[in-house]
Design a protein around this motif. Structure first.
Motif, short mmCIF file in Angstrom:
data_model
loop_
_atom_site.label_atom_id
_atom_site.label_comp_id
_atom_site.label_asym_id
_atom_site.label_seq_id
_atom_site.Cartn_x
_atom_site.Cartn_y
_atom_site.Cartn_z
N CYS A 54 16.94 -9.47 4.02
CA CYS A 54 16.61 -10.29 2.85
C CYS A 54 16.64 -9.47 1.56
CB CYS A 54 15.23 -10.94 3.03
SG CYS A 54 15.19 -12.25 4.26
N GLY A 55 16.77 -8.16 1.68
CA GLY A 55 16.83 -7.30 0.51
C GLY A 55 15.48 -6.93 -0.07
N LEU A 56 14.43 -7.05 0.74
CA LEU A 56 13.08 -6.81 0.23
C LEU A 56 12.50 -5.45 0.60
CD1 LEU A 56 11.57 -10.35 0.81
CD2 LEU A 56 12.63 -9.43 -1.26
N VAL A 57 13.01 -4.85 1.67
CA VAL A 57 12.54 -3.53 2.06
C VAL A 57 13.74 -2.61 2.23
CG1 VAL A 57 10.43 -4.38 3.18
CG2 VAL A 57 12.48 -3.97 4.55
N SER A 58 13.49 -1.33 2.07
CA SER A 58 14.53 -0.33 2.29
C SER A 58 14.01 0.67 3.31
CB SER A 58 14.90 0.37 0.99
OG SER A 58 13.77 0.99 0.42
N GLU B 143 9.76 0.75 3.13
CA GLU B 143 9.01 0.54 1.91
C GLU B 143 9.60 -0.64 1.16
OE1 GLU B 143 9.26 3.75 -0.95
OE2 GLU B 143 11.22 4.30 -0.17
N LEU B 144 8.82 -1.19 0.24
CA LEU B 144 9.34 -2.25 -0.61
C LEU B 144 10.52 -1.70 -1.39
CD1 LEU B 144 6.03 -3.82 -1.96
CD2 LEU B 144 7.44 -4.60 -0.06
N VAL B 145 11.50 -2.55 -1.65
CA VAL B 145 12.75 -2.10 -2.23
C VAL B 145 12.57 -1.41 -3.59
CG1 VAL B 145 13.45 -4.27 -3.31
CG2 VAL B 145 15.17 -2.72 -2.43
N ASP B 146 11.62 -1.86 -4.39
CA ASP B 146 11.29 -1.17 -5.64
C ASP B 146 9.98 -1.68 -6.21
OD1 ASP B 146 11.79 -3.48 -7.22
OD2 ASP B 146 13.85 -2.89 -7.58
N ALA B 147 9.53 -1.02 -7.26
CA ALA B 147 8.23 -1.37 -7.85
C ALA B 147 8.20 -2.78 -8.42
CB ALA B 147 7.87 -0.36 -8.94
N SER B 148 9.36 -3.29 -8.83
CA SER B 148 9.41 -4.66 -9.36
C SER B 148 8.96 -5.68 -8.32
CB SER B 148 10.83 -5.01 -9.83
OG SER B 148 11.23 -4.18 -10.86
N LEU B 149 9.35 -5.45 -7.08
CA LEU B 149 8.93 -6.37 -6.02
C LEU B 149 7.43 -6.30 -5.81
CD1 LEU B 149 9.48 -8.42 -3.80
CD2 LEU B 149 10.02 -6.50 -2.28
N ALA B 150 6.87 -5.11 -5.85
CA ALA B 150 5.42 -4.97 -5.70
C ALA B 150 4.70 -5.72 -6.81
CB ALA B 150 5.02 -3.49 -5.72
N HIS B 151 5.18 -5.58 -8.05
CA HIS B 151 4.57 -6.30 -9.17
C HIS B 151 4.73 -7.81 -9.01
CE1 HIS B 151 3.47 -2.81 -11.52
NE2 HIS B 151 4.67 -2.31 -11.33
N GLU C 94 0.82 -1.22 0.00
CA GLU C 94 0.00 0.00 0.00
C GLU C 94 0.85 1.26 0.00
OE1 GLU C 94 -2.72 -0.31 3.29
OE2 GLU C 94 -3.29 -2.35 2.71
N GLY C 95 2.14 1.13 0.32
CA GLY C 95 3.04 2.27 0.33
C GLY C 95 3.90 2.29 1.58
N PRO C 96 4.84 3.23 1.63
CA PRO C 96 5.76 3.33 2.77
C PRO C 96 4.99 3.55 4.07
CG PRO C 96 6.44 4.80 1.00
CD PRO C 96 5.09 4.27 0.63
N ASN C 97 5.62 3.10 5.17
CA ASN C 97 4.99 3.27 6.47
C ASN C 97 6.07 3.20 7.54
OD1 ASN C 97 3.06 3.49 8.51
ND2 ASN C 97 1.68 2.02 7.53
N TYR C 98 5.71 3.66 8.71
CA TYR C 98 6.59 3.63 9.87
C TYR C 98 6.28 2.40 10.70
CZ TYR C 98 7.46 8.46 8.62
OH TYR C 98 7.80 9.60 7.94
#
Length: 110
Positions: free
Chosen positions: A61-65, A76-84, A32-36
């Motif tokens: 694991c390299g999945l969030v930044s 947030e998710l590391v990039d849009a590719s992961l979300a897709h 859904e987007g970045p969060n705290y």
């Protein structure tokens, strides 16, 4: 192109991340987007410490930044590719996936 060892490592890291229900819930929430961490804890009904521990694993694991915003850190998710990829994975599991080119179709026959 990734080596077989690199591909195996990536799959194992993804498996580690998805093997825990709390980490899976965090990944879905971050779709859904970045969060705290505090917001994620409230949203998922978890303790902040529990969320922070699982977010650290997802980061390893390299999945969030992370992004520092003042004294707080958002995730947030590391990039849009992961979300897709996560959305595609959900569609495959539920049998609602769209047709994609199979890995064998990408090979150059020459």
């Amino acid at each position: 192109m990734l080596t077989s060892t690199q591909r195996l490592d990536a799959i194992q890291r993804l498996g580690r991340a998805l093997s825990d229900p709390t980490r899976s819930r965090l990944l879905l929430a971050l779709l859904e987007g970045p969060n705290y961490p505090a917001g994620l804890a409230d949203q998922l009904g978890l303790t902040r410490q529990n969320v922070s521990n699982h977010l650290a694993c997802l980061r390893d694991c390299g999945l969030v930044s992370t992004h520092a915003r003042g004294r707080q850190v958002s995730y947030e998710l590391v990039d849009a590719s992961l979300a897709h990829a996560l959305e595609d994975l959900l569609q495959v599991v539920w049998g609602t996936s769209r047709s994609h080119q199979s890995p064998g179709d990408r090979l150059d026959p020459a």
